[in-house]
Motif scaffolding. Sequence first.
Motif, PDB file in Angstrom:
ATOM      1  N   VAL A  12       2.725  12.758  -2.230  1.00  0.00           N
ATOM      2  CA  VAL A  12       1.786  13.150  -1.182  1.00  0.00           C
ATOM      3  C   VAL A  12       0.503  12.353  -1.347  1.00  0.00           C
ATOM      4  N   GLU A  13      -0.197  12.179  -0.246  1.00  0.00           N
ATOM      5  CA  GLU A  13      -1.439  11.417  -0.280  1.00  0.00           C
ATOM      6  C   GLU A  13      -2.474  12.151  -1.125  1.00  0.00           C
ATOM      7  N   ALA A  14      -3.163  11.395  -1.975  1.00  0.00           N
ATOM      8  CA  ALA A  14      -4.097  12.001  -2.920  1.00  0.00           C
ATOM      9  C   ALA A  14      -5.385  12.462  -2.262  1.00  0.00           C
ATOM     10  N   ASN A  15      -5.793  11.788  -1.210  1.00  0.00           N
ATOM     11  CA  ASN A  15      -7.075  12.108  -0.573  1.00  0.00           C
ATOM     12  C   ASN A  15      -6.870  13.077   0.579  1.00  0.00           C
ATOM     13  N   SER A  16      -6.512  14.304   0.221  1.00  0.00           N
ATOM     14  CA  SER A  16      -6.265  15.318   1.240  1.00  0.00           C
ATOM     15  C   SER A  16      -7.577  15.763   1.876  1.00  0.00           C
ATOM     16  N   SER A  17      -7.576  15.868   3.199  1.00  0.00           N
ATOM     17  CA  SER A  17      -8.791  16.255   3.919  1.00  0.00           C
ATOM     18  C   SER A  17      -8.898  17.764   4.102  1.00  0.00           C
ATOM     19  N   GLY A  18      -7.888  18.485   3.648  1.00  0.00           N
ATOM     20  CA  GLY A  18      -7.916  19.934   3.789  1.00  0.00           C
ATOM     21  C   GLY A  18      -6.882  20.465   4.756  1.00  0.00           C
TER      22      GLY A  18
ATOM     23  N   VAL B 265      -0.426   9.381  -9.707  1.00  0.00           N
ATOM     24  CA  VAL B 265       0.279   8.103  -9.821  1.00  0.00           C
ATOM     25  C   VAL B 265      -0.354   7.085  -8.872  1.00  0.00           C
ATOM     26  N   THR B 266       0.025   5.821  -9.048  1.00  0.00           N
ATOM     27  CA  THR B 266      -0.468   4.755  -8.165  1.00  0.00           C
ATOM     28  C   THR B 266       0.678   3.812  -7.821  1.00  0.00           C
ATOM     29  N   ASP B 267       0.610   3.227  -6.610  1.00  0.00           N
ATOM     30  CA  ASP B 267       1.635   2.259  -6.237  1.00  0.00           C
ATOM     31  C   ASP B 267       1.215   0.865  -6.691  1.00  0.00           C
ATOM     32  N   ILE B 268       1.972  -0.146  -6.303  1.00  0.00           N
ATOM     33  CA  ILE B 268       1.739  -1.508  -6.784  1.00  0.00           C
ATOM     34  C   ILE B 268       0.369  -2.049  -6.377  1.00  0.00           C
ATOM     35  N   SER B 269      -0.176  -1.529  -5.272  1.00  0.00           N
ATOM     36  CA  SER B 269      -1.491  -1.994  -4.804  1.00  0.00           C
ATOM     37  C   SER B 269      -2.639  -1.170  -5.374  1.00  0.00           C
ATOM     38  N   GLY B 270      -2.303  -0.158  -6.189  1.00  0.00           N
ATOM     39  CA  GLY B 270      -3.338   0.695  -6.763  1.00  0.00           C
ATOM     40  C   GLY B 270      -3.676   1.904  -5.920  1.00  0.00           C
ATOM     41  N   GLN B 271      -2.929   2.104  -4.824  1.00  0.00           N
ATOM     42  CA  GLN B 271      -3.165   3.261  -3.953  1.00  0.00           C
ATOM     43  C   GLN B 271      -2.767   4.543  -4.690  1.00  0.00           C
ATOM     44  N   PRO B 272      -3.659   5.537  -4.756  1.00  0.00           N
ATOM     45  CA  PRO B 272      -3.340   6.767  -5.494  1.00  0.00           C
ATOM     46  C   PRO B 272      -2.496   7.745  -4.679  1.00  0.00           C
ATOM     47  N   TYR B 273      -1.577   8.388  -5.364  1.00  0.00           N
ATOM     48  CA  TYR B 273      -0.768   9.457  -4.782  1.00  0.00           C
ATOM     49  C   TYR B 273      -0.615  10.554  -5.825  1.00  0.00           C
ATOM     50  N   VAL B 274      -0.098  11.686  -5.386  1.00  0.00           N
ATOM     51  CA  VAL B 274       0.239  12.759  -6.324  1.00  0.00           C
ATOM     52  C   VAL B 274       1.744  12.976  -6.265  1.00  0.00           C
ATOM     53  N   LEU B 275       2.378  12.832  -7.419  1.00  0.00           N
ATOM     54  CA  LEU B 275       3.820  13.035  -7.542  1.00  0.00           C
ATOM     55  C   LEU B 275       4.096  14.530  -7.655  1.00  0.00           C
ATOM     56  N   ASN B 276       5.086  14.987  -6.925  1.00  0.00           N
ATOM     57  CA  ASN B 276       5.460  16.402  -6.924  1.00  0.00           C
ATOM     58  C   ASN B 276       6.926  16.510  -7.326  1.00  0.00           C
ATOM     59  N   TYR B 277       7.179  17.093  -8.505  1.00  0.00           N
ATOM     60  CA  TYR B 277       8.554  17.294  -8.975  1.00  0.00           C
ATOM     61  C   TYR B 277       8.750  18.784  -9.224  1.00  0.00           C
ATOM     62  N   SER B 278       9.770  19.365  -8.610  1.00  0.00           N
ATOM     63  CA  SER B 278       9.971  20.811  -8.711  1.00  0.00           C
ATOM     64  C   SER B 278      11.356  21.153  -9.236  1.00  0.00           C
TER      65      SER B 278
END
Length: 268
Positions: free
Chosen positions: A148-154, A237-250
Amino acid sequence: MSTVHSDDAILKNFKTNIELMLVKHGLTDVELSERAGFDDKGQVNAILNSTSLPNMAVPMRLADALRVPVETLLRDPKEHLSQKLEVLPLQDVDARAAQLMTAIFKATEKTLERFGDRPTMDSIIAWWKETGGSLVQCDQLSPHFDLVEANSSGGVPGVQHMGAMGLSATTLRSQQSARLEQFLATLNKTDLDELNTHIRTVSHSGVGMISPQTRVVELPELGDPIEVSFVRLMLPVTDISGQPYVLNYSTLLSESTPRRQEGRILKN
């Protein structure tokens, strides 16, 4: 000083806290079993006489029925019954909570079924530590987690990736990110705010988070609603370009028919 929580200690705390809650709320064990929605009305009595920890879904349902955090049922009763309040730095509180939840999960994880080569949380965390959270080296793991995108706007978090073998895909019967976003849009404000808070916390702190969750999945195309209890691991986590994400494993704990009251489904 941190405390080591053994299986026996957690079980003892759990049983003691249930007994205390029964007295506090003036309930019998049968009444609490009914309130928690257990098919077996002797479930609580069985827990009180058990010599092993139950599936983690059990304390989650009891906590929901008693309207207390699940940690309240699992920690040392002296910690929350004492009249003296200990003031701790926020990071110490977070560390204690994380340690307790990790100990609880490890104790109950023994009872979970393993399916094929499905990774464990320990293996996901080990990969994260070894790679620094880089998504460049995750081909074998990516089918099992969501991003999921790390910069959640709410609002509803943007879903970048949905693992085909992950809990979201198997529960929602779809590998489309839009389906997961559609489900997230059905969450009540409290649950959605909590999710966004967890995403921001993990992203900004650079530290992972393990938490027990219960969700009612109710989408017309899926048929009858189901209540899903699971343990969720979030990692920055980050992708190859350095873009941040949040990994969700359940990891799934249980599926059941949602409890109803006066014709309404009770959502957590």
